[in-house]
Design a protein around this motif. Structure first.
Motif, PDB file in Angstrom:
ATOM      1  N   ALA A   1       3.685  -0.463  13.523  1.00 19.82           N
ATOM      2  CA  ALA A   1       4.881  -0.409  12.680  1.00 19.82           C
ATOM      3  C   ALA A   1       5.909  -1.444  13.137  1.00 19.82           C
ATOM      4  CB  ALA A   1       5.487   0.992  12.730  1.00 19.82           C
TER       5      ALA A   1
ATOM      6  N   VAL B   1       9.326  -2.358  11.384  1.00 19.70           N
ATOM      7  CA  VAL B   1       9.789  -0.973  11.298  1.00 19.70           C
ATOM      8  C   VAL B   1      10.184  -0.542  12.711  1.00 19.70           C
ATOM      9  CG1 VAL B   1       9.199   1.400  10.718  1.00 19.70           C
ATOM     10  CG2 VAL B   1       8.283  -0.488   9.350  1.00 19.70           C
TER      11      VAL B   1
ATOM     12  N   LEU C   1       4.506   1.910   5.925  1.00 15.13           N
ATOM     13  CA  LEU C   1       3.808   2.970   6.656  1.00 15.13           C
ATOM     14  C   LEU C   1       2.613   3.500   5.867  1.00 15.13           C
ATOM     15  CD1 LEU C   1       6.822   4.979   8.154  1.00 15.13           C
ATOM     16  CD2 LEU C   1       5.557   3.038   9.118  1.00 15.13           C
TER      17      LEU C   1
END
Length: 348
Positions: A25, A30, A9
């Motif tokens: 992401a 993620v 991030l």
């Protein structure tokens, strides 16, 4: 497979004003659950649907606009989009990016070449093909140029006093406004404001008057910009240096003591002085007064140095001064009879 979320991030946000999208992401493994967990404990802040800001990143005035723009192509990194942008910030939002005027930027006008729709109340799409010269990148955002922005606001807002404030701020800033191009962009709207059809320059003049802008003020603002002032000073210094080298070169054959030395110098300088005076008299009072004052001081110093060197070879010499007029309300041409005398007696 588990991933270490924070470095991913942070790397995403580093080149995007501290922001990133859910899609970016997710493309790096993620999950949405990872993001939701970090949002709950304050490590992330959601700015818009699918756009987050890292916790601890300072809040900036344009973050909401940046988030709106990023959401239009959520998979693509911001820095990858600016070379050939498919979505360009326009209207009052572009004026806000340029830091010009005080028009409320929401809803953000985003210009695309393809048809788009949204249910978001903070975004309005305009389908339009923009010329490449009408798109600039400011602070990492592709926005309409100040000229295109002003013309679009004349069309969208209709209140010339508000749009005039945008133009006034632009002329006071560090950017140079292409008024000729702006007049051309205003052409389609001239008749709407009571001017002959297609007379963009007339509408531009009305806009300038409403903003309290005149040519003298614009010229003064222009020359006060460090880069432009330095460039002008360099041009004048180069011209003066060339003139002085010409003077010295012309004096060399005369150093035997010719009585026609003064007349020779005057004849040599006359056309240069006339042309220089004509140009200087047009702009001295309004634009270059501070610059020319420095040039006068430099010229005095150089002239004295030249005279001191020549006086070693001639007992008595008169050298015409290169005179910049102190004030030029009307064009004034310095006469070639204006001189400075440097004497050297036999006893010295």
């Amino acid at each position: 497979m588990s991933v270490v979320v924070e470095p991913i991030l942070e790397e995403l946000a580093a080149g995007q004003w501290g922001l990133f999208t859910t899609a970016q992401a997710r493309a790096r493994s993620v999950s949405r659950a990872n993001l939701s967990h970090r949002e709950r404990d304050g490590r992330l802040e959601r700015l818009a649907h699918g756009v987050y800001r890292l916790g601890g990143v300072p809040v900036a005035p344009l973050d909401d606009l940046r988030a709106a723009w990023m959401s239009t192509e959520p998979m693509v990194l911001a820095w990858e989009r600016v070379g050939t942008p498919r979505v360009v910030v326009g209207g009052a939002a572009a004026a806000a990016v340029h830091e010009c005027g005080d028009i409320h930027p929401v809803p953000y006008r985003l210009i695309t070449s393809e048809r788009r729709q949204t249910q978001r109340t903070d975004i309005v799409y305009s389908r339009r093909q923009l010329d490449s010269r009408d798109v600039v990148v400011v602070g990492g955002l592709p926005v309409t140029s100040i000229e295109r922005t002003v013309a679009d606001l004349v069309d969208e807002i209709g209140d010339l006093s508000l749009v005039g404030d945008v133009l006034a701020d632009a002329t006071r800033g560090e950017r140079a406004v292409d008024l000729e191009h702006l007049g051309l962009l205003l052409t389609p709207f001239a008749a709407r404001y009571g001017h002959p059809r297609g007379d963009g320059p007339a509408l531009l003049e009305q806009l300038r008057r409403s903003a309290g802008i005149d040519d003298i003020a614009a010229a003064r603002a222009l020359v006060r910009r460090p880069a432009i002032g330095a460039a002008l000073e360099g041009i004048v210094s180069q011209a003066v240096g060339e003139q002085l080298r010409t003077i010295v070169a012309g004096l060399q054959p005369q150093l035997a003591g010719s009585v026609e030395l003064g007349e020779h110098i005057e004849r040599m300088l006359a056309p240069v002085l006339v042309e220089q005076s004509r140009l200087v008299s047009e702009i001295t009072d309004t634009v270059l007064a501070p610059l020319l004052q420095r040039q006068r001081e430099q010229i005095d110093h150089i002239t004295q140095s030249v005279a001191a060197q020549i006086s070693a070879s001639l007992p008595n010499i008169t050298i015409p001064a290169i005179a910049f007029p102190a004030r030029t309300g009307h064009s004034s041409i310095p006469t070639t009879g204006t001189t400075e005398e440097f004497s050297r007696t036999a006893g010295e």
